[in-house]
Design a protein around this motif. Structure first.
Motif, PDB file in Angstrom:
ATOM      1  N   GLY A 158       0.802  -1.226   0.020  1.00 11.21           N
ATOM      2  CA  GLY A 158       0.077  -0.046  -0.003  1.00 11.21           C
ATOM      3  C   GLY A 158       0.529   1.241  -0.091  1.00 11.21           C
ATOM      4  O   GLY A 158       0.293   2.355  -0.089  1.00 11.21           O
ATOM      5  N   VAL A 224      -2.725  11.631  -4.767  1.00 11.63           N
ATOM      6  CA  VAL A 224      -3.662  11.416  -3.643  1.00 11.63           C
ATOM      7  C   VAL A 224      -5.111  11.917  -4.076  1.00 11.63           C
ATOM      8  O   VAL A 224      -5.465  12.597  -5.121  1.00 11.63           O
ATOM      9  CB  VAL A 224      -3.257  12.057  -2.348  1.00 11.63           C
ATOM     10  CG1 VAL A 224      -1.873  11.743  -2.014  1.00 11.63           C
ATOM     11  CG2 VAL A 224      -3.076  13.877  -2.753  1.00 11.63           C
ATOM     12  N   THR A 225      -6.114  11.316  -3.009  1.00 12.15           N
ATOM     13  CA  THR A 225      -7.524  11.803  -3.441  1.00 12.15           C
ATOM     14  C   THR A 225      -7.830  12.531  -2.521  1.00 12.15           C
ATOM     15  O   THR A 225      -7.604  12.636  -1.193  1.00 12.15           O
ATOM     16  CB  THR A 225      -8.251  10.402  -3.225  1.00 12.15           C
ATOM     17  OG1 THR A 225      -7.737   9.569  -4.438  1.00 12.15           O
ATOM     18  CG2 THR A 225      -9.664  10.808  -3.835  1.00 12.15           C
ATOM     19  N   THR A 228      -9.562  12.078   1.621  1.00 12.32           N
ATOM     20  CA  THR A 228      -8.815  10.701   2.044  1.00 12.32           C
ATOM     21  C   THR A 228      -7.928  11.093   3.036  1.00 12.32           C
ATOM     22  O   THR A 228      -7.070  11.726   2.968  1.00 12.32           O
ATOM     23  CB  THR A 228      -8.309   9.899   0.780  1.00 12.32           C
ATOM     24  OG1 THR A 228      -9.414   9.612  -0.172  1.00 12.32           O
ATOM     25  CG2 THR A 228      -7.767   8.545   1.388  1.00 12.32           C
ATOM     26  N   GLU A 229      -8.061  10.306   3.876  1.00 12.49           N
ATOM     27  CA  GLU A 229      -6.999  10.290   5.003  1.00 12.49           C
ATOM     28  C   GLU A 229      -5.809   9.359   4.804  1.00 12.49           C
ATOM     29  O   GLU A 229      -6.132   8.158   4.669  1.00 12.49           O
ATOM     30  CB  GLU A 229      -7.549  10.149   6.644  1.00 12.49           C
ATOM     31  CG  GLU A 229      -6.776  10.433   7.786  1.00 12.49           C
ATOM     32  CD  GLU A 229      -7.514  10.241   9.125  1.00 12.49           C
ATOM     33  OE1 GLU A 229      -6.889  10.528  10.118  1.00 12.49           O
ATOM     34  OE2 GLU A 229      -8.691   9.567   9.109  1.00 12.49           O
ATOM     35  N   TYR A 230      -4.704  10.060   4.980  1.00 12.51           N
ATOM     36  CA  TYR A 230      -3.335   9.292   4.691  1.00 12.51           C
ATOM     37  C   TYR A 230      -2.630   9.238   6.169  1.00 12.51           C
ATOM     38  O   TYR A 230      -2.438   9.955   6.703  1.00 12.51           O
ATOM     39  CB  TYR A 230      -2.556   9.713   3.681  1.00 12.51           C
ATOM     40  CG  TYR A 230      -3.222   9.701   2.212  1.00 12.51           C
ATOM     41  CD1 TYR A 230      -3.012   8.842   1.464  1.00 12.51           C
ATOM     42  CD2 TYR A 230      -4.046  10.848   1.861  1.00 12.51           C
ATOM     43  CE1 TYR A 230      -3.540   8.782   0.237  1.00 12.51           C
ATOM     44  CE2 TYR A 230      -4.816  10.942   0.810  1.00 12.51           C
ATOM     45  CZ  TYR A 230      -4.531   9.652  -0.062  1.00 12.51           C
ATOM     46  OH  TYR A 230      -5.194   9.588  -1.383  1.00 12.51           O
ATOM     47  N   SER A 279      -0.676  11.652  10.872  1.00 10.82           N
ATOM     48  CA  SER A 279      -1.722  11.304   9.829  1.00 10.82           C
ATOM     49  C   SER A 279      -2.347  12.837   9.327  1.00 10.82           C
ATOM     50  O   SER A 279      -2.107  13.917   9.973  1.00 10.82           O
ATOM     51  CB  SER A 279      -2.772  10.484  10.309  1.00 10.82           C
ATOM     52  OG  SER A 279      -3.262  11.143  11.480  1.00 10.82           O
ATOM     53  N   ARG A 312       0.488   6.010   2.971  1.00 16.13           N
ATOM     54  CA  ARG A 312      -0.429   5.314   2.472  1.00 16.13           C
ATOM     55  C   ARG A 312      -1.673   5.739   2.966  1.00 16.13           C
ATOM     56  O   ARG A 312      -1.871   6.505   3.929  1.00 16.13           O
ATOM     57  CB  ARG A 312      -0.354   3.729   2.796  1.00 16.13           C
ATOM     58  CG  ARG A 312      -0.082   3.561   4.478  1.00 16.13           C
ATOM     59  CD  ARG A 312      -0.353   2.009   4.956  1.00 16.13           C
ATOM     60  NE  ARG A 312      -1.420   1.489   4.422  1.00 16.13           N
ATOM     61  CZ  ARG A 312      -1.849   0.368   4.085  1.00 16.13           C
ATOM     62  NH1 ARG A 312      -0.868  -0.505   4.545  1.00 16.13           N
ATOM     63  NH2 ARG A 312      -2.905  -0.140   3.698  1.00 16.13           N
ATOM     64  N   SER A 313      -2.897   5.207   2.296  1.00  9.79           N
ATOM     65  CA  SER A 313      -4.067   5.657   2.538  1.00  9.79           C
ATOM     66  C   SER A 313      -4.231   4.625   4.193  1.00  9.79           C
ATOM     67  O   SER A 313      -4.067   3.694   4.505  1.00  9.79           O
ATOM     68  CB  SER A 313      -5.341   4.729   2.075  1.00  9.79           C
ATOM     69  OG  SER A 313      -4.956   5.078   0.691  1.00  9.79           O
ATOM     70  N   GLN A 714      -3.464  -0.193  -6.099  1.00  3.13           N
ATOM     71  CA  GLN A 714      -2.534   0.906  -5.884  1.00  3.13           C
ATOM     72  C   GLN A 714      -1.188   0.425  -5.711  1.00  3.13           C
ATOM     73  O   GLN A 714      -0.107   0.835  -6.317  1.00  3.13           O
ATOM     74  CB  GLN A 714      -2.806   1.695  -4.419  1.00  3.13           C
ATOM     75  CG  GLN A 714      -1.703   2.612  -4.242  1.00  3.13           C
ATOM     76  CD  GLN A 714      -1.761   3.831  -5.461  1.00  3.13           C
ATOM     77  OE1 GLN A 714      -2.635   4.432  -5.644  1.00  3.13           O
ATOM     78  NE2 GLN A 714      -0.637   4.292  -5.946  1.00  3.13           N
TER      79      GLN A 714
END
Length: 742
Positions: A158, A224-225, A228-230, A279, A312-313, A714
């Motif tokens: 990921g 990235v989107t 979305t939390e990374y 994060s 990563r996500s 991914q």
């Protein structure tokens, strides 16, 4: 335990039971040493005379030119440092070159990791692993090696960053100096767990060029989107205990402009390697992200080392939680929590590792007096009319705590409070971490909520640690769904306790229990890796009510809790068809049209003896064996025929399931030589008639359901630039899914 994906044999990897996988290459003798970690033995290398010693694998292993390969080993040597290399060979077995790691920065008797990676040069067909001890001053100098790997790079599943940036095992080109720093690679002496394959060997060294702040940043900018939390993390090794070492997650817009940065500062307990997590949610205009790391107030020449850099996500603390990771894990601060009443103060625990249930830090709540304090999390989105569960994990640290109440405060869209849930009060005795939960239904109009903790200190200077905070909509603990069209039952288990063991049984109406199969075989007291488990039970019987029993063990053999599901029924719409299933590869299961059921035989081994003077023979018999017979079936399309070939190609034990009421119980079978014939002489006719000789077998116990846990698209996108690149690596889409490279 063999290293996954290793091209080396287990004997060559672990030097157990002998050294047959290794031979001298330069100035060395080898023998079997003791005190290994991957098995009892290790490779003992002694110098014949002064000068570098080298040993290599006896075998050479097929590789593909242009492909990146990685080698690593654990080394120990109190006298001289080591390095490791990949020796590239052409088709004639002639050495083309050796890709060497840097030399370990110091000699050390403790086991430490050496590693390197590189692309196979043009003309390479094979490779060997070379282990080297650097220039002993005399004969008889000993070095030790074991846990040796050669194969494709082992990277974090990921990770949005490529392997070279994550590990710096190839080079440091994935990084650039940002301010007052030089970038290089170093191999410090660091001991890693024998089965931790994602770290070790080269580290990124960020060296302060002059006194002041120093920083480096990734060159790679993965996509990235927004929204979305990374999660980002890296192992950091600060130069001194007092160093201010930090890690940042940065987001950039489509023009490359930095639009958001989130920093986490390491609170080191020493000068070792410590994993720092942080994060952030990608903002609305985010297109890419990057990682930066550095030192504040560094002295000239001070070095910050980085290892295993990942973004990563986010995998949440609890599946479905609406609270951000930072507000539940406290890895980068107090996570936006406030004291709304009372004398308590909030801080992140320090140093690293002193207090944590998940990650490496916790929220430290300190009450100077014996009083009641109310703590509140940031707001998170909720849906009215459904049940929500608030969770905290707490530990008594100092003083005394009379109680801790967990409740939820509800808010409307304008952030106006709608009141709190009743909450649940718990005693907080010293000694352990305790998981405290409270359920409540969101009232009408509620669109936001906050977790509240009402903590009652029983004495002055009381300290409470809080970690693992989550708020999520509660779903059934155990859910089952019949997917009759594909012949399986989907089993979903939620809220499983961390660090427990699990057994999962399929229970029929007569009370008989059968263990359900998972990725590692039958699920019988297996360690839990997540709080949620979703399984497809392809061995569930057809047309029979079954339920599922979950047993949770705190330690091997120590049953802590059980739960059961509702009954579920798999229907079978056409009694003329039957399923042929591969328990380890359910993606290959086929439903076929039955022509003729077997005429069963049950062989038995017998020896007949004629006794002189007696009328009757004496028969000595073994035990009568299982059923044997020929199953005649049809396939009706070319797709069915190809699917049946794929199923039968492996020679695995199969499960045959006929329709209920057909006089045949579910049976595990081995299929001998098959015959495939046409039903007519017309070339375009797709129907085929098959004869499958079946022999009854026991259910396979150790076979696991084949799959690549956690593998996503991914991972494919990170490793391959175009879809065309996959064609040279994988033979089928199934191989892409399972990461089975040709």
């Amino acid at each position: 335990m063999a290293i996954p994906g290793n091209l080396l044999s287990p004997t060559t990897e672990s030097i157990d039971p002998n050294t047959s996988g290794w031979t001298s290459l330069l100035n060395a003798t080898i023998s079997k040493g003791g005190g290994g970690r991957n098995g009892d033995s290790c490779l003992l290398v002694k110098s014949v005379a002064a000068g570098e010693t080298r040993v290599r694998t006896v075998s050479s292993y097929p590789v593909t030119a242009g492909t990146v390969y990685q080698v690593f080993a654990d080394a120990s040597g109190a006298t001289v440092p080591e390095r490791i290399g990949i020796r590239w060979l052409n088709a004639a077995g002639t050495e083309i070159s050796i890709t060497w790691s840097l030399v370990t920065m110091a000699a050390a008797s403790a086991w430490h990791r050496i590693s390197v990676a590189g692309a196979a040069p043009t003309g390479t067909t094979k490779a060997q692993v070379v282990l080297s001890a650097m220039t002993p001053a005399a004969a008889g100098v000993s070095s030790f090696f074991e846990n040796v790997y050669l194969g494709l790079p082992i990277r974090t599943t990921g990770n949005l960053l490529p392997f070279g940036t994550e590990s710096t095992e190839i080079d440091a080109s994935g990084w650039a100096s940002e301010v007052n720093a030089t970038i290089s690679r170093q191999v410090p002496v660091v001991s890693w767990s024998v089965d931790w394959y994602w770290a070790g060997g080269h580290t990124l060294a960020v060296t302060a060029a002059a006194a002041g702040n120093a920083a480096a940043v990734t060159v790679d900018r993965p996509t990235v989107t927004p929204g979305t939390e990374y999660l980002a993390y890296a192992y950091l090794q600060p130069p001194t205990l007092s160093s201010v070492a930090w890690l940042e997650l940065r987001f950039y817009d489509s023009n490359g402009n930095q639009i958001q940065v989130t920093r986490a500062t390491l609170a080191p307990p020493g000068t070792g390697m410590y994993r720092q997590l942080l994060s952030a949610v990608a903002p609305a205009s985010a297109a890419t992200c990057g990682i930066a790391a550095g030192l504040d107030g560094a002295a000239a020449g001070q070095v910050l080392r980085l290892e295993t850099v990942v973004v990563r996500s986010l995998i949440p603390l609890v599946t479905g939680t609406v609270l951000p990771y930072a507000s539940g894990s406290f890895e980068q601060g107090t996570g936006g929590w406030l004291v709304t009443s009372g004398p308590a103060t909030l801080a992140r625990s320090t140093p690293w590792g002193a207090a944590a249930y998940s990650g490496n830090y916790a929220l430290t709540v300190t009450s100077a007096t014996a009083a009641t304090s109310t703590l509140r999390s940031p707001l998170a989105p909720v849906t009215e009319g459904v049940n929500w569960r608030a969770q905290i994990i707490v530990r008594h640290s100092a003083g005394s705590w009379t109680s801790a109440t967990v409740r939820v405060r509800w808010y409307d869209a304008a952030s106006v409070s709608l009141g709190t849930s009743t909450g649940v009060a718990y005693a907080v005795p010293p000694g352990s971490w305790y998981l405290l939960t409270s359920d409540a239904v969101a009232p009408a109009g509620a669109t936001q909520a906050a977790v509240e903790i009402v903590a009652v200190a029983g004495s002055a200077t009381s300290v409470l640690w809080v970690d693992g905070v989550a708020l999520w909509q509660v779903l059934p603990l155990t859910a089952v769904e019949a997917v009759s069209a594909d012949g399986y039952v989907q089993v979903t288990l939620r809220e499983l306790p961390a660090d427990y063991l699990i057994s999962l049984y399929r229970v029929t109406s007569d009370g008989a229990r059968t263990l359900v199969r998972g990725p590692d075989g039958l699920i019988d007291q297996q360690p839990l890796e997540s709080d949620t488990m979703v399984l497809e039970d392809h061995e569930a019987p057809l047309g029979v009510d079954v339920s599922y029993r979950v047993e949770l063990y705190s330690n091997p053999g120590v049953l802590a809790a059980t739960r059961s599901s509702d009954p579920v029924l798999l229907t079978h719409s056409d009694i003329n068809t039957a399923w042929l299933k591969d328990p380890g590869n359910p993606q290959r299961n086929v439903r076929v049209l039955v022509q003729t059921a077997p005429e069963w035989e049950r062989p038995i081994e017998q020896a007949a003896h004629v006794v002189r003077g007696r009328r009757n023979k004496v028969i000595l018999s073994g035990r009568r064996q299982g059923l044997e017979g020929d199953l005649a079936i049809w396939t009706r399309t070319d797709a069915e025929r190809q699917a049946l070939h794929l199923l039968l190609d492996s020679g695995n034990v199969l499960l045959w399931q006929a329709a209920p009421g057909m006089g045949v119980s579910d049976m595990y079978v081995s299929v001998a030589s098959i015959s495939e014939g046409r039903v007519t002489h017309l070339a375009q006719e797709q129907w085929r008639t098959w004869t499958l000789p079946l022999t009854e077998q026991d259910a396979p116990v150790t076979v696991g359901v084949n799959g690549a846990a956690g593998r996503t698209w991914q991972d494919v996108l990170t490793e391959f630039s175009t879809w065309a690149d996959l064609l040279d690596v994988y033979g089928t889409w199934e191989a892409v899914w399972l990461d089975q490279r040709g």
